[in-house]
Design a protein around this motif. Structure first.
Motif, PDB file in Angstrom:
ATOM      1  N   LYS A  30       9.243   2.010   1.263  1.00 23.83           N
ATOM      2  CA  LYS A  30       8.169   2.782   0.639  1.00 23.83           C
ATOM      3  C   LYS A  30       8.621   4.207   0.315  1.00 23.83           C
ATOM      4  O   LYS A  30       8.612   4.628  -0.826  1.00 23.83           O
ATOM      5  CB  LYS A  30       6.941   2.827   1.546  1.00 23.83           C
ATOM      6  CG  LYS A  30       5.773   3.602   0.958  1.00 23.83           C
ATOM      7  CD  LYS A  30       4.627   3.777   1.956  1.00 23.83           C
ATOM      8  CE  LYS A  30       4.027   2.469   2.416  1.00 23.83           C
ATOM      9  NZ  LYS A  30       2.799   2.679   3.245  1.00 23.83           N
ATOM     10  N   TRP A  31       8.980   4.960   1.318  1.00 21.17           N
ATOM     11  CA  TRP A  31       9.369   6.360   1.155  1.00 21.17           C
ATOM     12  C   TRP A  31      10.881   6.474   0.955  1.00 21.17           C
ATOM     13  O   TRP A  31      11.648   5.725   1.552  1.00 21.17           O
ATOM     14  CB  TRP A  31       8.976   7.165   2.382  1.00 21.17           C
ATOM     15  CG  TRP A  31       7.505   7.255   2.661  1.00 21.17           C
ATOM     16  CD1 TRP A  31       6.776   6.476   3.522  1.00 21.17           C
ATOM     17  CD2 TRP A  31       6.580   8.185   2.080  1.00 21.17           C
ATOM     18  NE1 TRP A  31       5.460   6.861   3.513  1.00 21.17           N
ATOM     19  CE2 TRP A  31       5.299   7.908   2.640  1.00 21.17           C
ATOM     20  CE3 TRP A  31       6.704   9.220   1.151  1.00 21.17           C
ATOM     21  CZ2 TRP A  31       4.162   8.641   2.306  1.00 21.17           C
ATOM     22  CZ3 TRP A  31       5.572   9.950   0.814  1.00 21.17           C
ATOM     23  CH2 TRP A  31       4.323   9.659   1.389  1.00 21.17           C
ATOM     24  N   ASN A  32      11.293   7.454   0.138  1.00 24.80           N
ATOM     25  CA  ASN A  32      12.708   7.747  -0.057  1.00 24.80           C
ATOM     26  C   ASN A  32      12.923   9.256  -0.079  1.00 24.80           C
ATOM     27  O   ASN A  32      12.096  10.000  -0.609  1.00 24.80           O
ATOM     28  CB  ASN A  32      13.245   7.203  -1.383  1.00 24.80           C
ATOM     29  CG  ASN A  32      12.888   5.757  -1.632  1.00 24.80           C
ATOM     30  OD1 ASN A  32      11.893   5.480  -2.276  1.00 24.80           O
ATOM     31  ND2 ASN A  32      13.704   4.854  -1.127  1.00 24.80           N
ATOM     32  N   ALA A  61       0.845  -1.190   0.000  1.00 26.77           N
ATOM     33  CA  ALA A  61       0.000   0.000   0.000  1.00 26.77           C
ATOM     34  C   ALA A  61       0.882   1.242   0.000  1.00 26.77           C
ATOM     35  O   ALA A  61       1.882   1.308   0.723  1.00 26.77           O
ATOM     36  CB  ALA A  61      -0.910  -0.013   1.219  1.00 26.77           C
ATOM     37  N   LEU A  62       0.525   2.222  -0.803  1.00 26.10           N
ATOM     38  CA  LEU A  62       1.212   3.507  -0.776  1.00 26.10           C
ATOM     39  C   LEU A  62       0.525   4.483   0.174  1.00 26.10           C
ATOM     40  O   LEU A  62       1.141   5.460   0.613  1.00 26.10           O
ATOM     41  CB  LEU A  62       1.290   4.098  -2.178  1.00 26.10           C
ATOM     42  CG  LEU A  62       2.085   3.266  -3.191  1.00 26.10           C
ATOM     43  CD1 LEU A  62       2.188   3.991  -4.525  1.00 26.10           C
ATOM     44  CD2 LEU A  62       3.471   2.913  -2.671  1.00 26.10           C
ATOM     45  N   SER A  63      -0.740   4.243   0.485  1.00 28.15           N
ATOM     46  CA  SER A  63      -1.403   5.040   1.515  1.00 28.15           C
ATOM     47  C   SER A  63      -0.683   4.847   2.847  1.00 28.15           C
ATOM     48  O   SER A  63      -0.125   3.778   3.116  1.00 28.15           O
ATOM     49  CB  SER A  63      -2.865   4.628   1.663  1.00 28.15           C
ATOM     50  OG  SER A  63      -3.591   4.875   0.479  1.00 28.15           O
ATOM     51  N   ASP A 104      -2.810  11.308   7.386  1.00 28.96           N
ATOM     52  CA  ASP A 104      -3.763  10.553   6.572  1.00 28.96           C
ATOM     53  C   ASP A 104      -3.458  10.689   5.079  1.00 28.96           C
ATOM     54  O   ASP A 104      -4.273  11.172   4.305  1.00 28.96           O
ATOM     55  CB  ASP A 104      -5.187  11.028   6.872  1.00 28.96           C
ATOM     56  CG  ASP A 104      -6.238  10.113   6.253  1.00 28.96           C
ATOM     57  OD1 ASP A 104      -5.975   8.915   6.112  1.00 28.96           O
ATOM     58  OD2 ASP A 104      -7.323  10.622   5.908  1.00 28.96           O
ATOM     59  N   PHE A 105      -2.287  10.231   4.683  1.00 29.92           N
ATOM     60  CA  PHE A 105      -1.905  10.237   3.267  1.00 29.92           C
ATOM     61  C   PHE A 105      -2.641   9.100   2.565  1.00 29.92           C
ATOM     62  O   PHE A 105      -2.535   7.936   2.965  1.00 29.92           O
ATOM     63  CB  PHE A 105      -0.396  10.046   3.135  1.00 29.92           C
ATOM     64  CG  PHE A 105       0.089  10.060   1.708  1.00 29.92           C
ATOM     65  CD1 PHE A 105       0.455  11.245   1.103  1.00 29.92           C
ATOM     66  CD2 PHE A 105       0.163   8.886   0.978  1.00 29.92           C
ATOM     67  CE1 PHE A 105       0.904  11.261  -0.220  1.00 29.92           C
ATOM     68  CE2 PHE A 105       0.605   8.888  -0.339  1.00 29.92           C
ATOM     69  CZ  PHE A 105       0.974  10.082  -0.937  1.00 29.92           C
ATOM     70  N   ARG A 106      -3.405   9.447   1.529  1.00 29.46           N
ATOM     71  CA  ARG A 106      -4.205   8.456   0.808  1.00 29.46           C
ATOM     72  C   ARG A 106      -3.825   8.448  -0.666  1.00 29.46           C
ATOM     73  O   ARG A 106      -3.805   9.494  -1.312  1.00 29.46           O
ATOM     74  CB  ARG A 106      -5.696   8.768   0.943  1.00 29.46           C
ATOM     75  CG  ARG A 106      -6.219   8.663   2.369  1.00 29.46           C
ATOM     76  CD  ARG A 106      -6.268   7.229   2.854  1.00 29.46           C
ATOM     77  NE  ARG A 106      -6.498   7.142   4.295  1.00 29.46           N
ATOM     78  CZ  ARG A 106      -6.634   5.993   4.941  1.00 29.46           C
ATOM     79  NH1 ARG A 106      -6.578   4.854   4.273  1.00 29.46           N
ATOM     80  NH2 ARG A 106      -6.821   5.990   6.232  1.00 29.46           N
TER      81      ARG A 106
END
Length: 528
Positions: free
Chosen positions: A360-362, A346-348, A522-524
C-alpha cells in the motif's frame, strides 16, 4: 471514526460530488460508469459478467503478467517508489489483489520489468535508470518471496528486458530496439554479447507520434510460432503516438516477419477514452480465451499515470491475432471462468496493524535505512522527521486511481517538527499543506510559499480534496467535527509526465520534516 465526524465526512463528500456534476464536467447521459469497491474506488468488474477498463487504475505502467496454473500474477513499473514491484494476484483476470513487494533495496528508478517462471523458480528482470543504467535480476522459489538480492547483469544502456526460452532450451533476454542477449542456464548471468535480431515495423511519417522508440518487447510462444509484441511511437507525448505492433518467427532465432495488420492497437484521436496505448502482453484466461494487457493514459488525466487495460484477443486463421476491444470505452464480457478475488485494497488506514509497506504505502527515493523512520504505535503512524520540506523528506505515498478523491488525517507534531498532506509527483513538483507549531506552509509547484498563522498549534486534522484537478484544503481543531477552509486553492492538471518527465503520477501522501517525530492517526481516503 466517531458518528459526528463520519457524518461530516459524508457531507463533505456529497458536496464535492455535487460540485463535479455541473454542465462543465457532466458526462454523456449514456456513458458507462464503474462499480465501486474499497473506499468507493472504481473497479473494473461490473458484477454482471462484464468489465469496464481500467483493469487496475492509477499508475500501473508496463504490466508484466504471468500465468502460473490457475493463478495469475502481475507487476508494474514502480519507478522511484520503494518497497517496489508489488506482485498482484488474480484467478479470473478481471479482479486483482496486491500481495507483497519483491524489491526492497533501492537500485534506481525501476522501468518495464519481465516476470517469469522457469523450472519452478520465479524471476524478475529489472531495468533501472541510474548511473549507469543497467538491468538486474532477482529470483525466488515462491511468488511471495523471499526474493534474492539484486544481481547486476551489466547491461548498460539497454532497457525493457523480456525473458524467453527457445525451442532448443536456450534462455534469452530480448531488449528494446530489436536486440537480444543469451542468458546462462540458471538465468542469473549473460553469455556473449548483445546482438541485433529484428527491425521493427515503421509507421507512416505523417502520424503524430513522440518518436520511433521501439521498446517493451514481449515474447510469446503459441502453436508453432514465437510472437514478438513491441511498442513503437513513444510512450507519452501526443495521445496518438504509442502503439502495439507484432512480428513472428518459427524459431526463437528468427527470422522475424512483421504482422501485415500492424499496428494492432493505436489511439487515432485525442477524443478517445484512452491515450498512448502500448506495452502489450498476451495471456490465456481460465476459459481458454485470449487477452492482452497493456497500459494507457486516461483522456484528460495524465496525472493518473499509465493505467493497466484489458483487451480481448482473437487468433486468426492465418496464425496472427487481433485485438477486439476497439477504443476500450465500453463494457465488455469478462472471461467466463475463474474465482473472483476481492479487487484492490482499502487506502484508508487506522494504523492498528503493521504498516503495509510495499503493498500500500511506498517511500519516494528512500535511503537504505528509510523504513526505520516509520513505526506503528498506539493506533498512530509515527514518522521520524527528515529534511526540511517534502523535496528532501522521502514522503510516504499511495497510488489513487480515481479522477476525484478526498483524504484526511489527524496530524500531531513534536517541537521543531513540520508535517502535512501532499499531492506529490516528484521532489520538484508537488503541492500540499503543512504546518509547524506557529505557521502553515503552502506547497505549490514544488516550492514552499505562503506561511499564514496556524491557530491550531501542534495538532490538527487536515483534509485534501482533489476534485478532477481542482484542489482544496480544510483544517479542523476538533477532530473533524467542524472544518475551516484554508485560503489557498490549486489546479494541478499540469502535474504530469509531459510537463516534468519521469513517467510518474500525482500521488496522495504525507510527510514529516524538521525535527522529532510526527504522529498520523486515522487516515481516511474516499473516491468521489
Amino acid at each position: 471514526m466517531d458518528i459526528s465526524r463520519r457524518e461530516a465526512f459524508a457531507a463533505a463528500l456529497a458536496g464535492s460530488a455535487a460540485a463535479v456534476t455541473g454542465p462543465a464536467t457532466a458526462a454523456p447521459r449514456n456513458a458507462p460508469d464503474w462499480k465501486r469497491g474499497f473506499d468507493n474506488q472504481r473497479i473494473a468488474d461490473l458484477g454482471d459478467g462484464r468489465f469496464l477498463n481500467p483493469l487496475i487504475s492509477g499508475d500501473r505502467a508496463d504490466p508484466a503478467i504471468l500465468k502460473d496454473g490457475a493463478d495469475y500474477y502481475m507487476t508494474f513499473s514502480s519507478f522511484d517508489s520503494y518497497p517496489g514491484l508489488t506482485i498482484w494476484h488474480s484467478r479470473d483476470l478481471a479482479n486483482w489483489q496486491p500481495r507483497k513487494a519483491a524489491l526492497s533495496k533501492n537500485i534506481g528508478s525501476v522501468w518495464a520489468v519481465s516476470l517469469e517462471k522457469h523450472d519452478g523458480r520465479y524471476f524478475l528482470y529489472i531495468p533501472v535508470k541510474a548511473k549507469p543504467n543497467s538491468i538486474f535480476v532477482i529470483w525466488a522459489d515462491h511468488i511471495d518471496g523471499p526474493w534474492s538480492d539484486p544481481i547486476d547483469l551489466g547491461l548498460h544502456g539497454h532497457i525493457d528486458p523480456c525473458h524467453a526460452a527457445g525451442e532448443d532450451g536456450s534462455r534469452w533476454l530480448f531488449l528494446s530496439g530489436g536486440d537480444r542477449i543469451r542468458l546462462s542456464a540458471d538465468g542469473l548471468s549473460t553469455v556473449g554479447a548483445v546482438e541485433h535480431v529484428y527491425d521493427p515495423w515503421r509507421y507512416p511519417d505523417e502520424w503524430e507520434v513522440e518518436g520511433f522508440s521501439p521498446e517493451g518487447p514481449k515474447i510469446h510462444r503459441h502453436g508453432n510460432w514465437f510472437y514478438m509484441i513491441t511498442a513503437v511511437g513513444g510512450t507519452a507525448g501526443p495521445p496518438t503516438g504509442h502503439m502495439v505492433i507484432a512480428a513472428r518467427a518459427t524459431s526463437i532465432h528468427g527470422p522475424w516477419e512483421n504482422c501485415p495488420a500492424n499496428p494492432l492497437v493505436r489511439t487515432v484521436s485525442a477524443s478517445e477514452k484512452w491515450w498512448s496505448r502500448g506495452h502489450a502482453s498476451l495471456v490465456e484466461a481460465p476459459d481458454g480465451s485470449w487477452w492482452s494487457v497493456y497500459h494507457g493514459f486516461e483522456n484528460g488525466y495524465w496525472t493518473l499515470g499509465r493505467q493497466t487495460l484489458l483487451d480481448p484477443v482473437e487468433w486468426t486463421k492465418d496464425g496472427w491475432f487481433k485485438m477486439k476491444g476497439g477504443d476500450l470505452s465500453q463494457p465488455m464480457r469478462k472471461p467466463k471462468r475463474g474465482t473472483a478475488l476481492p479487487h484492490g485494497q482499502a487506502l484508508s488506514d487506522d494504523f492498528s496493524k503493521p504498516l503495509a509497506l510495499g503493498s500500500k504505502w511506498n517511500f519516494f527515493k528512500p535511503a537504505p535505512d528509510e523504513a526505520a523512520r516509520a513505526r506503528v504505535e498506539d493506533g498512530a503512524l509515527v514518522l521520524k522527521a527528515s529534511g526540511t520540506a517534502p523535496s528532501g523528506s522521502s514522503p510516504l505515498l499511495l497510488i489513487a486511481g480515481d479522477p476525484a478523491y478526498q483524504f484526511e488525517c489527524d496530524i500531531e507534531i513534536a517541537p521543531g517538527g513540520i508535517a502535512g498532506l501532499l499531492l506529490f509527483y516528484d521532489e520538484k513538483l508537488y503541492c500540499g499543506l503543512g504546518f509547524d507549531s506557529k505557521r502553515f506552509v503552502t506547497h505549490q509547484y514544488g516550492i514552499e510559499r505562503g506561511r499564514p498563522a496556524n491557530p491550531h498549534g501542534t495538532r490538527m486534522r487536515m483534509r485534501v480534496t482533489n476534485n478532477r484537478h481542482i484542489v482544496s484544503f480544510h483544517t479542523s481543531a476538533d477532530n473533524g467535527r467542524t472544518w475551516q477552509r484554508f485560503d489557498r486553492g490549486m489546479e494541478v492538471s499540469g502535474y504530469h509526465h509531459n510537463v516534468r518527465g519521469g513517467f510518474l503520477m500525482l500521488r496522495p501522501g504525507l510527510y514529516s520534516a524538521g525535527e522529532g517525530e510526527a504522529r498520523f492517526r486515522d487516515f481516511r481516503f474516499r473516491a468521489l
